[in-house]
Scaffold this active site. Structure first.
Site, PDB file in Angstrom:
ATOM      1  N   HIS A 139      -8.047   2.093  -5.652  1.00 43.18           N
ATOM      2  CA  HIS A 139      -6.730   1.510  -5.367  1.00 43.18           C
ATOM      3  C   HIS A 139      -6.304   0.673  -6.563  1.00 43.18           C
ATOM      4  CE1 HIS A 139      -6.994   2.845  -1.280  1.00 43.18           C
ATOM      5  NE2 HIS A 139      -8.228   2.374  -1.251  1.00 43.18           N
ATOM      6  N   TYR A 171       2.328  -2.513  -8.812  1.00 41.50           N
ATOM      7  CA  TYR A 171       1.715  -1.291  -9.356  1.00 41.50           C
ATOM      8  C   TYR A 171       1.938  -1.090 -10.859  1.00 41.50           C
ATOM      9  CZ  TYR A 171       1.187  -0.193  -4.398  1.00 41.50           C
ATOM     10  OH  TYR A 171       0.843  -0.240  -3.073  1.00 41.50           O
TER      11      TYR A 171
HETATM   12  C1  DQA Z   1      -2.750   1.793  -2.839  1.00 40.77           C
HETATM   13  C2  DQA Z   1      -2.909   0.738  -1.745  1.00 40.77           C
HETATM   14  C3  DQA Z   1      -2.428   1.272  -0.410  1.00 40.77           C
HETATM   15  O1  DQA Z   1      -2.581   0.292   0.593  1.00 40.77           O
HETATM   16  C4  DQA Z   1      -0.952   1.625  -0.519  1.00 40.77           C
HETATM   17  O2  DQA Z   1      -0.515   2.190   0.709  1.00 40.77           O
HETATM   18  C5  DQA Z   1      -0.644   2.512  -1.655  1.00 40.77           C
HETATM   19  C6  DQA Z   1      -1.331   2.325  -2.917  1.00 40.77           C
HETATM   20  C7  DQA Z   1      -3.115   1.255  -4.237  1.00 40.77           C
HETATM   21  O3  DQA Z   1      -3.370   2.067  -5.122  1.00 40.77           O
HETATM   22  O4  DQA Z   1      -3.116   0.043  -4.447  1.00 40.77           O
HETATM   23  O5  DQA Z   1       0.265   3.353  -1.577  1.00 40.77           O
HETATM   24  O6  DQA Z   1      -3.639   2.864  -2.539  1.00 40.77           O
END
Ligand code: DQA
Length: 137
Positions: A98, A23
């Protein structure tokens, strides 16, 4: 001026420290300031909650009056019938985003209950997904 809200779901308050290899290192608060500078002609608001019902309440609150919502429902994307129903119940466009490429990850992340009720989905480009969603709205 267009009013666009970003709604982030569970664990996204930990951006910057949470699994940085997936992230990134930036907090969302810092990134949100950059977005505000980049889009001075858009009234941007940001809401984050780890609580499913609070996300639903926010969707109801703004979902008939704003110009669009950028929704990263995080883990609830893959499980929440109620958030999917809320997105279907409101009248303004919702774009699902995402940060990570959910299709390159575990199989349980490949299914979004929310996506069929969204205008579009952007996944896997890091925080840039929020810029692109704003541009599209
Ligand atoms: C997410 C992807 C989801 O699968 C995960 O549970 C997240 C973050 C993303 O931004 O990549 O918490 O939404």
């Amino acid at each position: 001026m267009k009013k666009i809200a970003i709604i982030n779901g569970p664990n996204l308050n930990l951006l910057g420290t949470r699994e940085p290899e997936i992230y990134g290192n930036q907090t969302f608060e810092a990134y949100f300031k950059q977005l505000q500078t980049k889009f001075p002609n858009v009234e941007l608001t940001y809401f984050q909650s780890n609580v499913e019902g609070e996300i639903i309440n926010k969707l109801h609150e703004i979902g008939f009056s704003y110009d669009g919502i950028i929704l990263n429902a995080a883990g609830y994307t893959h499980t929440s019938v109620s958030i999917a129903d809320a997105v279907k119940s409101i009248t303004i466009p919702v774009i699902e985003v995402h940060i990570s490429n959910v299709y390159a990850r575990e199989e349980f992340r490949h299914k979004s209950l929310i996506a069929p009720n969204c205008k579009g989905v952007i996944t896997g480009l890091g925080l840039l997904v929020y810029d692109l969603a704003i541009e599209s709205l």
